[in-house]
Design an enzyme around this catalytic site. Sequence first.
Site: not given
Ligand code: FAD
Ligand code: SIN
Length: 507
Positions: A12, A14, A36, A47-48, A116, A211, A232, A279, A340, A375, A381
Site C-alpha cells: 500500500g 506505506a 499477499k 481511499a476516497q 470531512e 497480520d 465509519h 466520525r 473502517h 483519527r 494517507l
Molecule cells: P494498505 O494500503 O492496506 O496496504 C497493506 C498491504 O499489506 C497490502 O498490500 C496487503 O496485501 C499487504 N499485506 C497484509 N498482510 C500481509 C501479509 N501477511 N503478507 C504479505 N502482505 C501482506 N485514509 C485517508 O487518509 N483518506 C481517505 O480518503 C481514506 N479513505 C478510505 C476509504 C476506504 C474504503 C478505506 C478502506 C480506507 C480509507 N482510508 C483513507 C484509510 C487509508 O486508506 C489506509 O489507512 C491506508 O491506505 C493504509 O495504507 P497502508 O499502506 O498502511 O496499508
Molecule cells: C472517506 O472518504 O470518508 C474516508 C476518509 C478517511 O477514512 O480518512
Amino acid sequence: MITTNYLIIGSGVAGLTFAIKIADCFPNKKVTIVTKSNADESNTKYAQGGIAIVTDETEDSYQKHIDDTLICGDGLCDVEVVKIVVTEGPKRLKELIAWGAKFDKTAKGNFDLGKEGGHSQNRVVHHKDQTGQEIERTILDQVHQKGNITVLDHHFALDLITEDNQCLGAFVLNQKTNEIITFQSDFTILATGGIGHLYGHTTNPIIATGDGIAMAFRANATIKDMEFIQFHPTALYDTSIGSKFLISEAVRGFGAYLRTKNGNRFMLDYDKRAELASRDIVSQSIDLELKKSGDECVYLDCTHLDLEAFMKHFPMIYERCKSIGVDITKDWIPVVPAQHYLCGGIVVDKNGKTAIDNLFACGECSRTGLHGANRLASNSLLEALVYSDKIYNYLVDTTLKKKDLNPILSDWKLGKKPKISSDYIVKIKTELQLLMRQNAGIVRYDSDLLKAKEKLMQWQDEVKTISKNNEICSELYELYNMITIGNLIVQQSIIRNENKGSFKKNN
Ligand code: FAD
Ligand code: SIN
C-alpha cells in the site's frame, strides 16, 4: 533462502513510498516487497476522500489542522507527532505529484479542497472520489520502473525471524507453490495495513486481517491503543458479510444530510457540527438512533445538492448508487456504520522504529501517536507518507549490526502434514466476526468483553495447535492472526475505563 537489504511487507502507500525512496538512494542495494494478494490490493486503493494537507494558508493554517487533529484524538494524541505530520504534508504532496499523481483543481488552478468530519476548514486534496486508486497507480508505476526493486505478489508473510531482540527477516509462504521461503534482510518494514475483516462488516478489502500486528506481537514488539477502532458512519447498507462500499465523508462535507427513516435530521440533536462532527460522534449517534428505532439503517439525503457538481466530485459513488437502484436526485442512500480504521497498532518512535532492532512499521499497522483516541478524516494517507519518509531518512544514515541466522532456520522444516478443512476455517472466522461485532463494537460492556476474552483464548489455543499440526496455508494463518488481534482489542478494551474518542464503554 533469499537475502535482501530491505524487506518490505505490504504494497500500500506505506510500503511502496518507502521502497521508491530507498531504491533510488541505494541503486546497488536490493529492495524486496512481498504482498499477499495482487500488488495493488490494499486499503490504499479504496481511499476516497483524500489527503488532509494545508495547501493554502490564506484561510487555513498548520495550527488549525493541528488543533482539529488534537480535538478529534480526544486528548490522547502525541502533540509533537501531530505537529511533525501536519507540517510535513505539503512536501509529501509535492513528491506524489512529481511521481505523477493528479489531484483535482479549481478553474483558478488551486487545489479543489474537500471537507470531512472534524475539519474546521476545507483541506482535503483529492482525485474525484478515487484518491487511493490514483495514488496506488502512481506509486506502483514508480516501483515497477526501479531495477533494484522486486515485487513478489501472492507471497504471504507468516512470521518475523528474530533473535536477541533483532529482526533478521521473515518466513514467507509463496501462495502459488506452497513453498515457505526464508528471507534474510538487513532491515524489515511492516506495512501490512488494517484489521477490518475481523469485524466482517467493514469498508476494508479482504486483505485487512491484521497480520503485521499479530506477527509483531508474537515477536514481542509493543502493541498499543487497540481499543480505538474507528467505525465509519456511512457504509452503504447491505446485510451480507464482507467488504462494504463506502459513501465518503466528503459527501457530507459537500452538504448531504443524515436522516432517519421518518426524515428526522437527527445529528442536529447530538452535536452543533451536525453531520460534520467527528466520525466517533456520528457513528455513536447513528448506533443510538438505530437501537432506539429498531431500524436497520439510516439515510444520507443528497436530493438538495447540485447534481452536476456532485457527479464531477463523486462519479464512482453516483454510479454505485445507481447500480443498486438508488437515484441520488430523488432517493436517500441507505447507510450504516462499519469498521473502517484501526487507530492503534505497533508502537513506533519518531523514526518509525519498533521496539525490535532493525524492524520498522509504517501506515495503518503502526501506532505513531498521531491519532490518539480517534483519527481525523484523511489523516492516515498523510501519516503513511510522512512516516515512510521518516524511516527512509533514518535508514539512509544507519549501518547494520549483522547477526547469524542459522540457528533459527531449522524451526521451519516442513514435513508432510494433513490439510485443515476450509469449512473449519470459515466456521471459526464467521463466529469470530460475529463475536467482535456483538461484544467489541461501537459501544462495549465489560460483561461482553469478558465473555469474548474467554472465547478468544480458547480459539487461540485451538488454532495454535492446529497450525503446528497441519499444513500451513494463508487462510489458517489469517485466522490465527485475527484471533490474536481480537484478543488484543478485547483485552485493551477491558483495561480502559474512560470513554475517549472512538472508545465507548457502558457498564
Ligand atoms: P494498505 O494500503 O492496506 O496496504 C497493506 C498491504 O499489506 C497490502 O498490500 C496487503 O496485501 C499487504 N499485506 C497484509 N498482510 C500481509 C501479509 N501477511 N503478507 C504479505 N502482505 C501482506 N485514509 C485517508 O487518509 N483518506 C481517505 O480518503 C481514506 N479513505 C478510505 C476509504 C476506504 C474504503 C478505506 C478502506 C480506507 C480509507 N482510508 C483513507 C484509510 C487509508 O486508506 C489506509 O489507512 C491506508 O491506505 C493504509 O495504507 P497502508 O499502506 O498502511 O496499508
Ligand atoms: C472517506 O472518504 O470518508 C474516508 C476518509 C478517511 O477514512 O480518512
